[in-house]
Scaffold this active site. Structure first.
Site, PDB file in Angstrom:
ATOM      1  N   HIS A  49     126.909  53.013  47.197  1.00 53.97           N
ATOM      2  CA  HIS A  49     128.277  53.388  47.597  1.00 53.97           C
ATOM      3  C   HIS A  49     129.218  52.213  47.306  1.00 53.97           C
ATOM      4  CE1 HIS A  49     131.465  55.268  49.921  1.00 53.97           C
ATOM      5  NE2 HIS A  49     131.515  54.233  50.741  1.00 53.97           N
ATOM      6  N   HIS A 104     130.234  59.378  59.113  1.00 57.71           N
ATOM      7  CA  HIS A 104     131.206  60.465  58.969  1.00 57.71           C
ATOM      8  C   HIS A 104     130.616  61.805  59.401  1.00 57.71           C
ATOM      9  CE1 HIS A 104     134.407  58.378  56.672  1.00 57.71           C
ATOM     10  NE2 HIS A 104     133.412  57.657  56.187  1.00 57.71           N
ATOM     11  N   ASP A 130     127.979  54.555  54.940  1.00 54.08           N
ATOM     12  CA  ASP A 130     128.283  55.627  53.984  1.00 54.08           C
ATOM     13  C   ASP A 130     127.204  55.735  52.904  1.00 54.08           C
ATOM     14  OD1 ASP A 130     130.607  56.080  55.357  1.00 54.08           O
ATOM     15  OD2 ASP A 130     131.956  55.348  53.790  1.00 54.08           O
ATOM     16  N   HIS A 141     134.916  48.979  53.378  1.00 50.31           N
ATOM     17  CA  HIS A 141     135.982  49.990  53.294  1.00 50.31           C
ATOM     18  C   HIS A 141     136.811  50.034  54.581  1.00 50.31           C
ATOM     19  CE1 HIS A 141     133.941  52.388  49.815  1.00 50.31           C
ATOM     20  NE2 HIS A 141     134.700  51.407  49.376  1.00 50.31           N
ATOM     21  N   ASP A 185     138.051  52.306  56.412  1.00 55.69           N
ATOM     22  CA  ASP A 185     137.685  53.187  57.518  1.00 55.69           C
ATOM     23  C   ASP A 185     136.425  52.702  58.245  1.00 55.69           C
ATOM     24  OD1 ASP A 185     136.389  53.960  55.047  1.00 55.69           O
ATOM     25  OD2 ASP A 185     135.628  55.722  56.094  1.00 55.69           O
ATOM     26  N   HIS A 186     135.956  51.499  57.895  1.00 54.62           N
ATOM     27  CA  HIS A 186     134.790  50.908  58.581  1.00 54.62           C
ATOM     28  C   HIS A 186     135.113  49.550  59.190  1.00 54.62           C
ATOM     29  CE1 HIS A 186     131.932  53.952  56.967  1.00 54.62           C
ATOM     30  NE2 HIS A 186     132.980  54.125  56.180  1.00 54.62           N
ATOM     31  N   HIS A 191     129.875  47.979  55.409  1.00 52.75           N
ATOM     32  CA  HIS A 191     130.541  47.680  54.138  1.00 52.75           C
ATOM     33  C   HIS A 191     132.035  47.528  54.382  1.00 52.75           C
ATOM     34  CE1 HIS A 191     131.017  52.036  54.381  1.00 52.75           C
ATOM     35  NE2 HIS A 191     131.826  52.045  53.344  1.00 52.75           N
TER      36      HIS A 191
HETATM   37 FE    FE Z   1     133.648  55.761  55.051  1.00 52.44          FE
HETATM   38 ZN    ZN Z   2     132.849  53.814  52.478  1.00 54.70          ZN
END
Ligand code: FE
Ligand code: ZN
Length: 257
Positions: free
Chosen positions: A113, A175, A137, A56, A58-59, A54
């Site tokens: 999410h 995570h 996530d 985001h 942090d990905h 996805h």
């Molecule tokens: Fe994340």
């Molecule tokens: Zn995420």
């Protein structure tokens, strides 16, 4: 195919798929580029693909720099993430397949999410081996992702796809949230002996800075409250008889935990 964990940012894992014979590698959800580039150097492998779950930051944070270093790599992501994943070249829908080395992966559409979230499931090559699920996530060890762009109904439908995978399937979530997730789980599933045992295992592992990923689908089904919306004791804990409402109330309680 070998799978390695690369810790990134504060609590992310980047997963690196490696074929040492062909000297190629792929990464799932590169939060950052530098630890990946460093790892590729030590492996003497060429990066051929990024699998994003996805959009985001942090990905996908490492996408642009990795593409600069490997201009020919393929960047996979969900069709509905078009315009949100840097450098995306392949737009995937449910039922599509992807390939790395000699493994074929199935694309699962798992909104909740985010509205475009996908997961990659690589079935085992031999019946005595586990399959591998890269779920971003959506599912965490002992927990699940927050509902930023989706409804409880969507998330239950998404998580139910994971529940239907073989119990031995390894769960590679993005995570290291397990310890805190299990602390919450104990508040709503206090009579679950296996959950108590898992909490002790995870507490020990984390005290030694050991990762708790991968988990397995079987362990998650038995100890993760967010896969247990139809278990009577959990429904009782949130005062509901409805699976979707049970899930929604659990998610709401966790948001406040
Ligand atoms: Fe994340
Ligand atoms: Zn995420």
């Amino acid at each position: 195919m070998q799978i390695e964990r690369i810790p990134a940012l504060s609590d992310n894992y980047i997963f690196l798929l490696h074929d040492p014979h062909r000297k190629i590698a792929a990464v799932v959800d590169p939060a950052e580029a530098d630890p990946v580039l460093h790892h590729l150097q030590t492996l003497d492998a060429e990066l051929v693909a990024i699998f994003n779950t996805h959009h985001h930051g942090d990905h996908v944070g490492g996408n642009t720099k990795l593409i600069q270093h490997y201009p020919n790599l393929t960047v996979y992501g969900g069709a509905e993430d078009q315009g949100r994943i840097p450098g995306q070249t392949v737009f995937l829908n449910a039922g599509d397949q992807v390939q790395f080395s000699d493994r074929i992966g199935d694309v699962l559409f798992v909104p909740g999410h985010t509205k475009a979230h996908i997961a990659y499931y690589f079935p085992p090559q031999n019946s005595d081996e586990p399959g591998d699920l890269f779920c971003g996530d959506t599912l965490f060890a002992g927990g699940c992702g927050r509902l930023f762009e989706g409804t409880p109904q969507q998330m239950v439908t998404s998580l139910n796809q994971f529940r239907n995978l073989p119990e031995t399937t390894r769960v590679w979530c993005a995570h290291e949230y397990t310890l805190n997730n299990l602390k919450f789980a104990l508040t709503v599933d206090a009579d679950n002996l296996e959950l108590h045992n898992r909490f002790q295992d995870v507490k020990l592992a984390r005290s030694q800075n050991q990762p708790t990923i991968p988990s397995t689908i079987g362990l998650e089904k038995r100890t993760n409250p967010f896969l247990r919306w139809d278990i009577p004791s959990l429904q009782t804990a949130v005062k509901s008889h409805d699976p979707i409402q049970t899930f929604a109330r659990l998610r709401g309680m966790k948001d406040q935990f």
